[in-house]
Scaffold this motif. Sequence first.
Motif: not given
Length: 241
Positions: A223-228, A232-233, A238-240
Amino acid sequence: MAGTRPAVTADLATIPLPRRPLDPSDQVRQWYENELGWPVVPGPPGLPVCLRAGVRFDVLDVPAEAGRAALRHLRHDSPVAVHGDRMRLLVAAGSAPEVPGVLDWLEWGTLPLDLTALGEGDLVQAPLPPDRGTVMAVRPPDGPQGAAHGPRGLVPHGVGRPPGCGVVRPLRPGRPDAVQGAAVWLRPPEPGGEADASLPTLSALGGGGGAPDLVRVLDTVATHCHRLRLRRGCARPSTCP
C-alpha cells in the motif's frame, strides 16, 4: 669487557609472539556465526562479510517509508536494518518464493511496486554488530526532519558510523558488485536464536506462536509503496494535470 652485550640464555623459541588483534571482518563474522548462528560468506573486495539469505531468514527490501509503516505489524524484537532510503525487513526463511503469490492474492501483483524479496541464493552485506556500528532509532512524527537525519523519521543513535560497514544490493550471478552506502540496524537481532521466532511468516510455512503475519506486513508495505509511487508521479507536471 665494557660494551659487551650479555649473552641471551633464554630459548627464544619458547617466547610466544605478540597476539595480533582480530581483523574487523573476523569480528563481524564471529558475531554472526557464534552469537546468532547465521551463515556468512566473505564479501567482495573492500567489503566485510555477507549474510546468506534463505537459510535462517529471507529479506524484504522496500523503501524506508513503506517499511516504517509496516513496523506496527512486527514484534519489537523483529530484526530490521536501514540502508540509505531503503529498509530491510527480515522475514521467515522460505517466505521469498511466496511473496509474488501473496501479492497477487492481495491484488497488488499487477502493479510495479518497489519491493524485492530476497531468499535462497541471495547475499546481503552484513551490518556491523550493534556494539560496533550505528543503531537507528525511530523519531516521533513531530521530531526534526532533514537530510542530516537520514530517511525521514529515522535518526542515528549511539556511536558514529565506522568505515567499512557498507552494504550491497543482492549479489546475483552476472551482476557487478557495487557499494551502495552503509547499512545499520534499526532493530538488531537478539543472540541465542530468538530472532527466528520473531520473523513474519505464513501459517502455511509453520508460523504461529506469536510470529507476525507476513500477509499483513506485505499488504501494508505494498500500500505504501503504491502511494509513494503515485506521489512521485504527481510531482512531475506532465503526469499530473
